[in-house]
Enzyme design. Structure first.
Site, PDB file in Angstrom:
ATOM      1  N   TRP A  82      -4.869  -1.210   5.303  1.00 43.28           N
ATOM      2  CA  TRP A  82      -5.635  -0.769   4.126  1.00 43.28           C
ATOM      3  C   TRP A  82      -5.726  -1.912   3.114  1.00 43.28           C
ATOM      4  O   TRP A  82      -6.795  -2.265   2.625  1.00 43.28           O
ATOM      5  CB  TRP A  82      -4.984   0.468   3.520  1.00 43.28           C
ATOM      6  CG  TRP A  82      -5.751   1.078   2.361  1.00 43.28           C
ATOM      7  CD1 TRP A  82      -6.951   0.682   1.863  1.00 43.28           C
ATOM      8  CD2 TRP A  82      -5.362   2.216   1.578  1.00 43.28           C
ATOM      9  NE1 TRP A  82      -7.342   1.498   0.810  1.00 43.28           N
ATOM     10  CE2 TRP A  82      -6.376   2.436   0.620  1.00 43.28           C
ATOM     11  CE3 TRP A  82      -4.259   3.057   1.598  1.00 43.28           C
ATOM     12  CZ2 TRP A  82      -6.313   3.469  -0.321  1.00 43.28           C
ATOM     13  CZ3 TRP A  82      -4.194   4.088   0.673  1.00 43.28           C
ATOM     14  CH2 TRP A  82      -5.216   4.298  -0.276  1.00 43.28           C
ATOM     15  N   TYR A  97     -11.623   1.113   4.429  1.00 42.14           N
ATOM     16  CA  TYR A  97     -10.759   0.072   3.860  1.00 42.14           C
ATOM     17  C   TYR A  97     -11.595  -1.176   3.577  1.00 42.14           C
ATOM     18  O   TYR A  97     -11.892  -1.962   4.477  1.00 42.14           O
ATOM     19  CB  TYR A  97      -9.614  -0.272   4.808  1.00 42.14           C
ATOM     20  CG  TYR A  97      -8.698   0.873   5.155  1.00 42.14           C
ATOM     21  CD1 TYR A  97      -8.696   2.055   4.411  1.00 42.14           C
ATOM     22  CD2 TYR A  97      -7.819   0.783   6.237  1.00 42.14           C
ATOM     23  CE1 TYR A  97      -7.845   3.109   4.733  1.00 42.14           C
ATOM     24  CE2 TYR A  97      -6.966   1.824   6.555  1.00 42.14           C
ATOM     25  CZ  TYR A  97      -6.990   2.992   5.805  1.00 42.14           C
ATOM     26  OH  TYR A  97      -6.146   4.031   6.145  1.00 42.14           O
ATOM     27  N   ARG A 147       3.395   2.787  -1.023  1.00 47.16           N
ATOM     28  CA  ARG A 147       2.659   1.810  -1.849  1.00 47.16           C
ATOM     29  C   ARG A 147       3.564   0.706  -2.387  1.00 47.16           C
ATOM     30  O   ARG A 147       3.396   0.223  -3.497  1.00 47.16           O
ATOM     31  CB  ARG A 147       1.933   2.499  -3.007  1.00 47.16           C
ATOM     32  CG  ARG A 147       0.542   3.041  -2.673  1.00 47.16           C
ATOM     33  CD  ARG A 147       0.573   4.345  -1.952  1.00 47.16           C
ATOM     34  NE  ARG A 147       0.972   5.422  -2.859  1.00 47.16           N
ATOM     35  CZ  ARG A 147       1.448   6.583  -2.423  1.00 47.16           C
ATOM     36  NH1 ARG A 147       1.619   6.818  -1.138  1.00 47.16           N
ATOM     37  NH2 ARG A 147       1.786   7.526  -3.276  1.00 47.16           N
ATOM     38  N   ARG A 170      -2.465   1.698  -7.399  1.00 46.92           N
ATOM     39  CA  ARG A 170      -1.218   2.144  -8.019  1.00 46.92           C
ATOM     40  C   ARG A 170      -1.368   2.389  -9.519  1.00 46.92           C
ATOM     41  O   ARG A 170      -0.552   3.093 -10.116  1.00 46.92           O
ATOM     42  CB  ARG A 170      -0.105   1.138  -7.717  1.00 46.92           C
ATOM     43  CG  ARG A 170       0.349   1.215  -6.272  1.00 46.92           C
ATOM     44  CD  ARG A 170       1.246   0.082  -5.863  1.00 46.92           C
ATOM     45  NE  ARG A 170       0.519  -1.184  -5.775  1.00 46.92           N
ATOM     46  CZ  ARG A 170       0.986  -2.263  -5.146  1.00 46.92           C
ATOM     47  NH1 ARG A 170       2.160  -2.226  -4.548  1.00 46.92           N
ATOM     48  NH2 ARG A 170       0.282  -3.382  -5.110  1.00 46.92           N
ATOM     49  N   GLY A 205       2.291  -1.473   5.984  1.00 44.14           N
ATOM     50  CA  GLY A 205       1.197  -2.205   5.379  1.00 44.14           C
ATOM     51  C   GLY A 205       1.635  -3.589   4.934  1.00 44.14           C
ATOM     52  O   GLY A 205       2.687  -3.748   4.306  1.00 44.14           O
ATOM     53  N   GLN A 235       5.699 -10.642   4.738  1.00 40.19           N
ATOM     54  CA  GLN A 235       6.003  -9.262   4.360  1.00 40.19           C
ATOM     55  C   GLN A 235       6.484  -8.436   5.548  1.00 40.19           C
ATOM     56  O   GLN A 235       7.025  -7.349   5.371  1.00 40.19           O
ATOM     57  CB  GLN A 235       4.777  -8.604   3.733  1.00 40.19           C
ATOM     58  CG  GLN A 235       4.418  -9.160   2.366  1.00 40.19           C
ATOM     59  CD  GLN A 235       3.157  -8.544   1.787  1.00 40.19           C
ATOM     60  OE1 GLN A 235       2.222  -8.226   2.516  1.00 40.19           O
ATOM     61  NE2 GLN A 235       3.121  -8.387   0.477  1.00 40.19           N
TER      62      GLN A 235
END
Length: 332
Positions: free
Chosen positions: A22, A58, A210, A229, A282, A288
């Site tokens: 996303w 997305y 998130r 967010r 994600g 990450q």
């Protein structure tokens, strides 16, 4: 890496961690970097992640295009693509609307195949239920794609048990995709036991909530531009500190108990659910994903789940779910 399979399909040995794309699409996440995103996809595959979850909505096709560019020279049978259908942005007002009509699905499948640079989609999921389109029409259209070999499994996302039951009168459902994580647990009350009984595989989105469960945020974290967010009740001043406190307490507990990080706990918490499941991780940058090394080689006990729940309840007095993300329905 641990693996699972999807019942009543020929989809075997899917990694229990999938790459969620996303954020790679850019919109709602403050933009994207194509070269960096492609590197992230390649890094995920190198780490043993062989499921890539995306959707046309997305970045209004951007995520699928990036995925297609990243995988175009990689043997197609070495990974699985999960994408979605049924969100339409053709009105041009900047919003996406639910549209599960036969006409729209048949158009979207061709658009997705072109963007993804592939001949078939492994898991094709209805993104959101559409109250203006009969479920029978949607289900029969999806079945026609399955029968034609354009898709290999049918999934639904954000559907209720009642909606799934209606859908199954006309077509099989192999996977469900609910929002599910340590802070958002509506799935466990009704849909999880139902999906387990029906031998469905769950693809959990929002695994790290998130970024809340990444361990990288503080009470002073800020989000720029169109970052979604800014609209999430969890990240507002009246609630954000309580969630950060819960994350810190959970991080301390899992470090003392297992020597693991909070993000490893967030993913392990999903993998150890009593159902065949795949946690969507994600990421927009390769690094990450490096914490994935801490996910395997251990398991949570029933007592651990109780401890985690008690920690969350201690700090989060007014929990909120992901309802803010629901797109609007079309109007007649």
């Amino acid at each position: 890496m641990e693996y699972t399979e999807i019942d009543k399909t020929n989809l075997k040995k899917l990694s229990t961690v999938a790459l969620g794309t996303w954020a790679i699409g850019g919109s709602d996440w403050g933009g994207t970097d194509v070269k960096q995103s492609i590197s992230t996809i390649h890094h995920a595959l190198d780490l043993g992640i062989n499921v890539i979850d995306t959707a046309p909505a997305y970045g209004r096709g951007e995520s699928e295009k990036i995925v297609g560019e990243a995988i175009k020279n990689i043997p197609r049978d070495s990974f699985y693509i999960a994408t979605k259908v049924g969100l339409d942005w053709s009105k041009g007002d900047g919003l996406v609307y639910r549209n599960n009509t036969k006409e729209n699905i048949l158009k979207e499948i061709e658009d997705s195949l072109e963007r993804l640079q592939t001949d078939y989609i492994d898991i094709y999921q209805i993104h959101w239920p559409d109250p203006l389109t009969p479920i029978e029409e949607t289900a029969l259209t999806m079945k026609s794609l399955l029968d034609a070999g354009k898709i290999r499994a049918i999934g639904v996302s954000n559907f209720s048990v009642e909606q799934i039951e209606t859908f199954k009168k006309f077509a099989p459902i192999h996977t469900v995709q609910p929002p599910y994580n340590i802070f958002e647990q509506d799935f466990k009350n009704e849909l999880l036991p139902y999906a387990k009984n029906e031998n469905m595989t769950a693809l959990y989105y929002g695994s790290i909530c998130r970024g809340l469960l990444s361990g990288r945020m503080t009470a002073g974290s800020k989000f720029n531009g169109d970052d979604l967010r800014n609209a999430d009740p969890k990240f507002q001043p009246d609630r954000f500190p309580s969630y950060i406190n819960a994350v810190e307490a959970l991080g301390k507990w899992v470090k003392e108990s297992y020597g693991k990080s909070i993000i490893s706990l967030a993913i392990r918490w999903l993998i150890d659910q009593p159902i065949s499941g795949i946690a969507l991780w994600g990421a927009r940058r390769p690094e990450q994903l490096d914490a994935i090394e801490g996910v395997g080689g251990w398991k949570l006990t029933e007592e651990d789940y109780k401890t985690i729940e008690s920690i969350v309840n201690k700090y989060v007095k007014e929990p909120v779910g992901p309802e803010f993300m629901a797109p609007p329905a079309r109007t007649l």
